[in-house]
Motif scaffolding. Structure first.
Motif, PDB file in Angstrom:
ATOM      1  N   GLN A  10       0.820  -1.202   0.000  1.00 41.10           N
ATOM      2  CA  GLN A  10       0.000   0.000   0.000  1.00 41.10           C
ATOM      3  C   GLN A  10       0.855   1.254   0.000  1.00 41.10           C
ATOM      4  O   GLN A  10       0.511   2.260  -0.632  1.00 41.10           O
ATOM      5  N   LEU A  11       1.987   1.228   0.715  1.00 39.64           N
ATOM      6  CA  LEU A  11       2.890   2.385   0.726  1.00 39.64           C
ATOM      7  C   LEU A  11       3.430   2.692  -0.668  1.00 39.64           C
ATOM      8  O   LEU A  11       3.596   3.852  -1.035  1.00 39.64           O
ATOM      9  N   VAL A  12       3.738   1.649  -1.420  1.00 38.89           N
ATOM     10  CA  VAL A  12       4.211   1.855  -2.797  1.00 38.89           C
ATOM     11  C   VAL A  12       3.138   2.585  -3.599  1.00 38.89           C
ATOM     12  O   VAL A  12       3.431   3.564  -4.311  1.00 38.89           O
ATOM     13  N   HIS A  13       1.899   2.128  -3.485  1.00 43.51           N
ATOM     14  CA  HIS A  13       0.790   2.775  -4.204  1.00 43.51           C
ATOM     15  C   HIS A  13       0.588   4.200  -3.719  1.00 43.51           C
ATOM     16  O   HIS A  13       0.378   5.120  -4.519  1.00 43.51           O
ATOM     17  N   THR A  14       0.660   4.403  -2.399  1.00 45.05           N
ATOM     18  CA  THR A  14       0.412   5.729  -1.826  1.00 45.05           C
ATOM     19  C   THR A  14       1.479   6.729  -2.252  1.00 45.05           C
ATOM     20  O   THR A  14       1.159   7.873  -2.614  1.00 45.05           O
ATOM     21  N   MET A  15       2.738   6.322  -2.210  1.00 38.76           N
ATOM     22  CA  MET A  15       3.820   7.228  -2.601  1.00 38.76           C
ATOM     23  C   MET A  15       3.729   7.596  -4.081  1.00 38.76           C
ATOM     24  O   MET A  15       4.100   8.695  -4.484  1.00 38.76           O
ATOM     25  N   ALA A  16       3.235   6.661  -4.863  1.00 39.32           N
ATOM     26  CA  ALA A  16       3.107   6.918  -6.302  1.00 39.32           C
ATOM     27  C   ALA A  16       2.025   7.942  -6.599  1.00 39.32           C
ATOM     28  O   ALA A  16       2.053   8.603  -7.643  1.00 39.32           O
ATOM     29  N   THR A  17       1.069   8.100  -5.678  1.00 43.44           N
ATOM     30  CA  THR A  17      -0.059   9.012  -5.912  1.00 43.44           C
ATOM     31  C   THR A  17      -0.045  10.221  -4.977  1.00 43.44           C
ATOM     32  O   THR A  17      -0.914  11.087  -5.106  1.00 43.44           O
ATOM     33  N   LEU A  18       0.921  10.289  -4.064  1.00 36.79           N
ATOM     34  CA  LEU A  18       0.973  11.379  -3.089  1.00 36.79           C
ATOM     35  C   LEU A  18       1.486  12.654  -3.741  1.00 36.79           C
ATOM     36  O   LEU A  18       2.604  12.691  -4.261  1.00 36.79           O
ATOM     37  N   GLU A  19       0.677  13.688  -3.711  1.00 29.30           N
ATOM     38  CA  GLU A  19       1.061  14.954  -4.333  1.00 29.30           C
ATOM     39  C   GLU A  19       2.276  15.551  -3.608  1.00 29.30           C
ATOM     40  O   GLU A  19       2.289  15.672  -2.382  1.00 29.30           O
ATOM     41  N   GLY A  20       3.295  15.887  -4.380  1.00 29.34           N
ATOM     42  CA  GLY A  20       4.486  16.494  -3.812  1.00 29.34           C
ATOM     43  C   GLY A  20       5.581  15.512  -3.451  1.00 29.34           C
ATOM     44  O   GLY A  20       6.687  15.913  -3.090  1.00 29.34           O
ATOM     45  N   ALA A  21       5.278  14.188  -3.535  1.00 28.85           N
ATOM     46  CA  ALA A  21       6.297  13.185  -3.214  1.00 28.85           C
ATOM     47  C   ALA A  21       7.282  13.063  -4.368  1.00 28.85           C
ATOM     48  O   ALA A  21       6.886  13.001  -5.529  1.00 28.85           O
ATOM     49  N   CYS A  22       8.551  13.052  -4.044  1.00 26.41           N
ATOM     50  CA  CYS A  22       9.566  12.959  -5.095  1.00 26.41           C
ATOM     51  C   CYS A  22       9.804  11.500  -5.481  1.00 26.41           C
ATOM     52  O   CYS A  22       9.428  10.572  -4.756  1.00 26.41           O
ATOM     53  N   GLU A  23      10.438  11.325  -6.622  1.00 22.91           N
ATOM     54  CA  GLU A  23      10.705   9.985  -7.139  1.00 22.91           C
ATOM     55  C   GLU A  23      11.589   9.185  -6.192  1.00 22.91           C
ATOM     56  O   GLU A  23      11.454   7.960  -6.080  1.00 22.91           O
ATOM     57  N   THR A  24      12.476   9.871  -5.468  1.00 21.51           N
ATOM     58  CA  THR A  24      13.384   9.188  -4.546  1.00 21.51           C
ATOM     59  C   THR A  24      12.630   8.437  -3.463  1.00 21.51           C
ATOM     60  O   THR A  24      12.957   7.291  -3.137  1.00 21.51           O
ATOM     61  N   LEU A  25      11.600   9.069  -2.893  1.00 21.08           N
ATOM     62  CA  LEU A  25      10.804   8.410  -1.864  1.00 21.08           C
ATOM     63  C   LEU A  25      10.127   7.154  -2.401  1.00 21.08           C
ATOM     64  O   LEU A  25      10.130   6.107  -1.750  1.00 21.08           O
ATOM     65  N   LEU A  26       9.565   7.260  -3.593  1.00 20.59           N
ATOM     66  CA  LEU A  26       8.887   6.115  -4.195  1.00 20.59           C
ATOM     67  C   LEU A  26       9.865   4.972  -4.448  1.00 20.59           C
ATOM     68  O   LEU A  26       9.568   3.807  -4.144  1.00 20.59           O
ATOM     69  N   LEU A  27      11.036   5.285  -4.964  1.00 19.99           N
ATOM     70  CA  LEU A  27      12.032   4.247  -5.252  1.00 19.99           C
ATOM     71  C   LEU A  27      12.488   3.548  -3.975  1.00 19.99           C
ATOM     72  O   LEU A  27      12.700   2.335  -3.954  1.00 19.99           O
ATOM     73  N   LYS A  28      12.629   4.313  -2.907  1.00 16.94           N
ATOM     74  CA  LYS A  28      13.056   3.718  -1.636  1.00 16.94           C
ATOM     75  C   LYS A  28      11.988   2.807  -1.063  1.00 16.94           C
ATOM     76  O   LYS A  28      12.291   1.735  -0.525  1.00 16.94           O
ATOM     77  N   VAL A  29      10.735   3.218  -1.155  1.00 14.58           N
ATOM     78  CA  VAL A  29       9.644   2.366  -0.674  1.00 14.58           C
ATOM     79  C   VAL A  29       9.589   1.074  -1.479  1.00 14.58           C
ATOM     80  O   VAL A  29       9.404  -0.020  -0.924  1.00 14.58           O
TER      81      VAL A  29
END
Length: 216
Positions: A115-134
């Motif tokens: 779910q965190l992977v999905h959330t980070m992918a759709t979270l406004e303002g989240a950078c690509e780095t956060l998504l890749l780390k999750v």
């Protein structure tokens, strides 16, 4: 039909405790037990460091206000596992019990991480780095789970795994209220950092006990 499938998928997400995760242990049979421990410790420490980075970076960007700091009680869905905290308690806990605790903890993060992977992918303002780390934590969690199961089978043949606790925080992570959503994510990441650090520490203790006969 599409609506029925969507409802079915949602029910699977909500009842995370009912879903099992199976792995093929055959590839680990030929690996010396000491190498298994070394690999698992490396993986656990890597996940722990990555999870800590994730928690700090998310809070800096999204949850740095005093309101979040005051509210954030870090109530974790894995608290029911009652894992030992002090060195003395860890040393007093049997090896098979520690291993099953670690496996239950790792399994308990299977769905929250998805779910965190999905959330980070759709979270406004989240950078690509956060998504890749999750995404990387999610992948590495599967690796450590396999390694922990392999160690359990080798050290305690026939041992049965424990149930893992359900995660009931999906509604908050999906909330349309931004404060609720960010707080839930912040709390989840803090719990992730704490749990992964425990696994790394427990593995160090077990390696010392099993491989080095407590001579370390």
């Amino acid at each position: 039909m599409l609506q029925m499938l969507l409802v079915s998928n949602l029910l699977l997400w909500e009842n995370v405790y009912s879903m099992s995760v199976c792995f093929d242990m055959e590839e680990y049979n030929e690996i010396p037990i000491e190498e298994l421990f070394d690999s698992a410790i490396f993986t656990a420490q890597y996940i722990s460091n990555l999870a800590t980075q994730l928690s700090e970076e998310f809070d800096t960007k999204f949850a740095h206000s005093l309101i979040y700091k005051a509210k954030n009680s870090s109530t974790c869905h894995t608290t029911s596992l009652a894992t030992p905290a002090s060195i003395e308690k860890i040393q007093q806990t049997q090896s098979d019990v520690l291993l099953k605790m670690m496996i239950s903890t790792s399994r308990a993060w299977y769905h929250p991480l998805k779910q965190l992977v999905h959330t980070m992918a759709t979270l406004e303002g989240a950078c690509e780095t956060l998504l890749l780390k999750v995404k990387e934590v999610d992948e590495k969690n599967q690796d450590i789970l396999e390694e922990l199961k392999a160690i359990l089978v080798r050290v305690h043949p026939g041992a049965e795994e424990n149930f893992y606790p359900a995660w009931m925080g999906l509604a908050d992570v999906r909330s349309t209220d931004e404060d609720t959503r960010r707080f839930a994510i912040s709390n989840l990441l803090q719990c992730l950092a704490s749990d992964t650090d425990k696994i790394a520490n427990y593995l160090e203790v077990l390696k010392c006990r099993i491989i080095q006969n407590n001579d370390c």
